[in-house]
Design a protein around this motif. Sequence first.
Motif, PDB file in Angstrom:
ATOM      1  N   TYR A 195      11.587  -5.010   6.751  1.00 38.60           N
ATOM      2  CA  TYR A 195      12.112  -5.576   5.515  1.00 38.60           C
ATOM      3  C   TYR A 195      11.573  -6.992   5.303  1.00 38.60           C
ATOM      4  O   TYR A 195      11.310  -7.404   4.166  1.00 38.60           O
ATOM      5  CB  TYR A 195      13.641  -5.571   5.551  1.00 38.60           C
ATOM      6  N   THR A 196      11.417  -7.723   6.411  1.00 33.70           N
ATOM      7  CA  THR A 196      10.839  -9.066   6.307  1.00 33.70           C
ATOM      8  C   THR A 196       9.420  -8.997   5.767  1.00 33.70           C
ATOM      9  O   THR A 196       9.062  -9.719   4.828  1.00 33.70           O
ATOM     10  CB  THR A 196      10.804  -9.752   7.689  1.00 33.70           C
ATOM     11  N   PHE A 197       8.613  -8.117   6.365  1.00 33.87           N
ATOM     12  CA  PHE A 197       7.216  -8.009   5.953  1.00 33.87           C
ATOM     13  C   PHE A 197       7.087  -7.469   4.526  1.00 33.87           C
ATOM     14  O   PHE A 197       6.245  -7.941   3.760  1.00 33.87           O
ATOM     15  CB  PHE A 197       6.439  -7.128   6.932  1.00 33.87           C
ATOM     16  N   ALA A 198       7.920  -6.498   4.178  1.00 32.57           N
ATOM     17  CA  ALA A 198       7.863  -5.972   2.809  1.00 32.57           C
ATOM     18  C   ALA A 198       8.181  -7.070   1.799  1.00 32.57           C
ATOM     19  O   ALA A 198       7.523  -7.182   0.760  1.00 32.57           O
ATOM     20  CB  ALA A 198       8.834  -4.803   2.651  1.00 32.57           C
ATOM     21  N   GLY A 199       9.176  -7.897   2.114  1.00 28.77           N
ATOM     22  CA  GLY A 199       9.548  -8.974   1.206  1.00 28.77           C
ATOM     23  C   GLY A 199       8.468 -10.028   1.064  1.00 28.77           C
ATOM     24  O   GLY A 199       8.142 -10.450  -0.051  1.00 28.77           O
ATOM     25  N   ILE A 200       7.872 -10.439   2.181  1.00 27.10           N
ATOM     26  CA  ILE A 200       6.877 -11.515   2.112  1.00 27.10           C
ATOM     27  C   ILE A 200       5.552 -11.026   1.536  1.00 27.10           C
ATOM     28  O   ILE A 200       4.850 -11.771   0.842  1.00 27.10           O
ATOM     29  CB  ILE A 200       6.665 -12.176   3.503  1.00 27.10           C
ATOM     30  N   PHE A 223       8.066   1.785   4.024  1.00 26.85           N
ATOM     31  CA  PHE A 223       8.605   0.632   3.316  1.00 26.85           C
ATOM     32  C   PHE A 223       7.575  -0.491   3.240  1.00 26.85           C
ATOM     33  O   PHE A 223       7.360  -1.090   2.184  1.00 26.85           O
ATOM     34  CB  PHE A 223       9.869   0.157   4.041  1.00 26.85           C
ATOM     35  N   VAL A 224       6.929  -0.786   4.362  1.00 27.94           N
ATOM     36  CA  VAL A 224       5.896  -1.830   4.382  1.00 27.94           C
ATOM     37  C   VAL A 224       4.623  -1.325   3.709  1.00 27.94           C
ATOM     38  O   VAL A 224       3.966  -2.052   2.960  1.00 27.94           O
ATOM     39  CB  VAL A 224       5.586  -2.267   5.834  1.00 27.94           C
ATOM     40  N   GLY A 225       4.289  -0.069   3.973  1.00 23.30           N
ATOM     41  CA  GLY A 225       3.054   0.498   3.426  1.00 23.30           C
ATOM     42  C   GLY A 225       2.987   0.476   1.918  1.00 23.30           C
ATOM     43  O   GLY A 225       1.936   0.190   1.337  1.00 23.30           O
ATOM     44  N   SER A 226       4.114   0.731   1.255  1.00 21.97           N
ATOM     45  CA  SER A 226       4.105   0.738  -0.210  1.00 21.97           C
ATOM     46  C   SER A 226       3.794  -0.646  -0.767  1.00 21.97           C
ATOM     47  O   SER A 226       3.107  -0.777  -1.787  1.00 21.97           O
ATOM     48  CB  SER A 226       5.447   1.247  -0.753  1.00 21.97           C
ATOM     49  N   THR A 227       4.278  -1.698  -0.104  1.00 18.30           N
ATOM     50  CA  THR A 227       3.974  -3.054  -0.570  1.00 18.30           C
ATOM     51  C   THR A 227       2.516  -3.418  -0.290  1.00 18.30           C
ATOM     52  O   THR A 227       1.885  -4.116  -1.087  1.00 18.30           O
ATOM     53  CB  THR A 227       4.902  -4.089   0.095  1.00 18.30           C
ATOM     54  N   LEU A 228       1.964  -2.940   0.836  1.00 22.47           N
ATOM     55  CA  LEU A 228       0.552  -3.188   1.134  1.00 22.47           C
ATOM     56  C   LEU A 228      -0.354  -2.480   0.133  1.00 22.47           C
ATOM     57  O   LEU A 228      -1.335  -3.051  -0.356  1.00 22.47           O
ATOM     58  CB  LEU A 228       0.223  -2.728   2.554  1.00 22.47           C
ATOM     59  N   VAL A 229      -0.010  -1.225  -0.174  1.00 16.09           N
ATOM     60  CA  VAL A 229      -0.797  -0.470  -1.160  1.00 16.09           C
ATOM     61  C   VAL A 229      -0.768  -1.187  -2.502  1.00 16.09           C
ATOM     62  O   VAL A 229      -1.805  -1.372  -3.154  1.00 16.09           O
ATOM     63  CB  VAL A 229      -0.265   0.966  -1.300  1.00 16.09           C
ATOM     64  N   SER A 230       0.414  -1.613  -2.925  1.00 16.72           N
ATOM     65  CA  SER A 230       0.549  -2.323  -4.194  1.00 16.72           C
ATOM     66  C   SER A 230      -0.270  -3.612  -4.191  1.00 16.72           C
ATOM     67  O   SER A 230      -0.947  -3.928  -5.176  1.00 16.72           O
ATOM     68  CB  SER A 230       2.028  -2.635  -4.444  1.00 16.72           C
ATOM     69  N   MET A 231      -0.229  -4.341  -3.086  1.00 11.94           N
ATOM     70  CA  MET A 231      -0.967  -5.600  -2.977  1.00 11.94           C
ATOM     71  C   MET A 231      -2.468  -5.372  -3.110  1.00 11.94           C
ATOM     72  O   MET A 231      -3.163  -6.060  -3.871  1.00 11.94           O
ATOM     73  CB  MET A 231      -0.671  -6.263  -1.635  1.00 11.94           C
ATOM     74  N   TYR A 232      -2.994  -4.384  -2.368  1.00 10.70           N
ATOM     75  CA  TYR A 232      -4.431  -4.132  -2.419  1.00 10.70           C
ATOM     76  C   TYR A 232      -4.878  -3.606  -3.782  1.00 10.70           C
ATOM     77  O   TYR A 232      -5.974  -3.918  -4.253  1.00 10.70           O
ATOM     78  CB  TYR A 232      -4.826  -3.143  -1.317  1.00 10.70           C
ATOM     79  N   LEU A 233      -4.019  -2.840  -4.433  1.00  9.82           N
ATOM     80  CA  LEU A 233      -4.368  -2.348  -5.772  1.00  9.82           C
ATOM     81  C   LEU A 233      -4.453  -3.475  -6.783  1.00  9.82           C
ATOM     82  O   LEU A 233      -5.304  -3.467  -7.671  1.00  9.82           O
ATOM     83  CB  LEU A 233      -3.350  -1.305  -6.227  1.00  9.82           C
ATOM     84  N   LYS A 234      -3.576  -4.466  -6.651  1.00 16.65           N
ATOM     85  CA  LYS A 234      -3.584  -5.598  -7.581  1.00 16.65           C
ATOM     86  C   LYS A 234      -4.900  -6.366  -7.539  1.00 16.65           C
ATOM     87  O   LYS A 234      -5.335  -6.942  -8.540  1.00 16.65           O
ATOM     88  CB  LYS A 234      -2.422  -6.543  -7.261  1.00 16.65           C
ATOM     89  N   ILE A 235      -5.522  -6.397  -6.360  1.00 18.72           N
ATOM     90  CA  ILE A 235      -6.769  -7.164  -6.225  1.00 18.72           C
ATOM     91  C   ILE A 235      -7.989  -6.219  -6.207  1.00 18.72           C
ATOM     92  O   ILE A 235      -9.067  -6.610  -5.790  1.00 18.72           O
ATOM     93  CB  ILE A 235      -6.740  -8.053  -4.969  1.00 18.72           C
ATOM     94  N   LYS A 236      -7.761  -4.945  -6.623  1.00 21.06           N
ATOM     95  CA  LYS A 236      -8.843  -3.976  -6.791  1.00 21.06           C
ATOM     96  C   LYS A 236      -9.530  -3.604  -5.472  1.00 21.06           C
ATOM     97  O   LYS A 236     -10.705  -3.234  -5.473  1.00 21.06           O
ATOM     98  CB  LYS A 236      -9.897  -4.495  -7.795  1.00 21.06           C
ATOM     99  N   LYS A 237      -8.812  -3.709  -4.374  1.00 23.07           N
ATOM    100  CA  LYS A 237      -9.354  -3.274  -3.088  1.00 23.07           C
ATOM    101  C   LYS A 237      -8.905  -1.829  -2.847  1.00 23.07           C
ATOM    102  O   LYS A 237      -8.023  -1.539  -2.045  1.00 23.07           O
ATOM    103  CB  LYS A 237      -8.863  -4.196  -1.963  1.00 23.07           C
ATOM    104  N   LEU A 238      -9.557  -0.914  -3.578  1.00 22.44           N
ATOM    105  CA  LEU A 238      -9.097   0.469  -3.588  1.00 22.44           C
ATOM    106  C   LEU A 238      -9.265   1.160  -2.240  1.00 22.44           C
ATOM    107  O   LEU A 238      -8.410   1.948  -1.819  1.00 22.44           O
ATOM    108  CB  LEU A 238      -9.841   1.251  -4.672  1.00 22.44           C
TER     109      LEU A 238
END
Length: 270
Positions: free
Chosen positions: A43-48, A78-93
């Motif tokens: 939860y900490t990592f997902a939030g940050i 839980f953490v993976g979904s935030t990582l996927v979202s982060m990489y998609l935002k910067i076009k690192k498909l």
Amino acid sequence: MENPDLVSWNSMIVGYFENGDEKKALNLFVQLQKLCFPKPDEYTFAGIISATGSFSSFYWGRPLHAQVIKTGLERSVFVGSTLVSMYLKIKKLKAAQRVFYSIPGKDVVIWTEMITDASLKMFHEAYEIDDYVLSAVLSACADLAMLRQGEIIHCYVVKLGYDIEMSVSGSLIDMYAKTAPLKLHICRHGMAEEALKLFQEILEKGLVPNEVTFLSLLSACTHSRLVEQGKFIWNYMNIIGLVPGPKHYSCMVTLLSRAALLEEARRTYH
């Protein structure tokens, strides 16, 4: 608080982020890292990771991703979904794709990240598409009422020849049934009729529909008030020996009641 627990740390980090103060969220995370206890959890990592959105995600995100791996949380949905979202935002498909495929037991949240406009290209380029993947994506489209994305996936289903798979066909019917009300009123019956066409294809291919298939079809008929089609589906269930469940009865009674066929609805109920 003299000795705040991890829940308190997590609440503060997320609180800063949700109130637009990502820098304070990041500073708090750095402070937490310096402590021997408590240790950051998923939860900490997902939030940050979510809080890095207003910064250079690539600059902050990669070190955070490395820490996630170091702590053994790289397989967390839980953490993976935030990582996927982060990489998609910067076009690192490709990076997003690697995270996605490393996570077992993917839930609707992470599937949603795959099928939104920003990530359709990633789905198109995926190299592990099978009937399970297609069925899961279509189910996500259905649950989230994402008709346009569902229609695109339907094209892939046909192109790849998975329309003969019962699980995929059932998911397609479910998707069209749940998204039918989103069409303009002049196309009101379009998606329900599409679901019925899929049902006809199932029969033509010699496949045997199951309870889920019939529930999706009855739901589609109810939404679009297709009374005669609904009656046909109901009778066909009886012909092949499938016993209707409470949800099937609910759909049929609702369909008949909306058509003012109250006596038929009463007989069906009883």
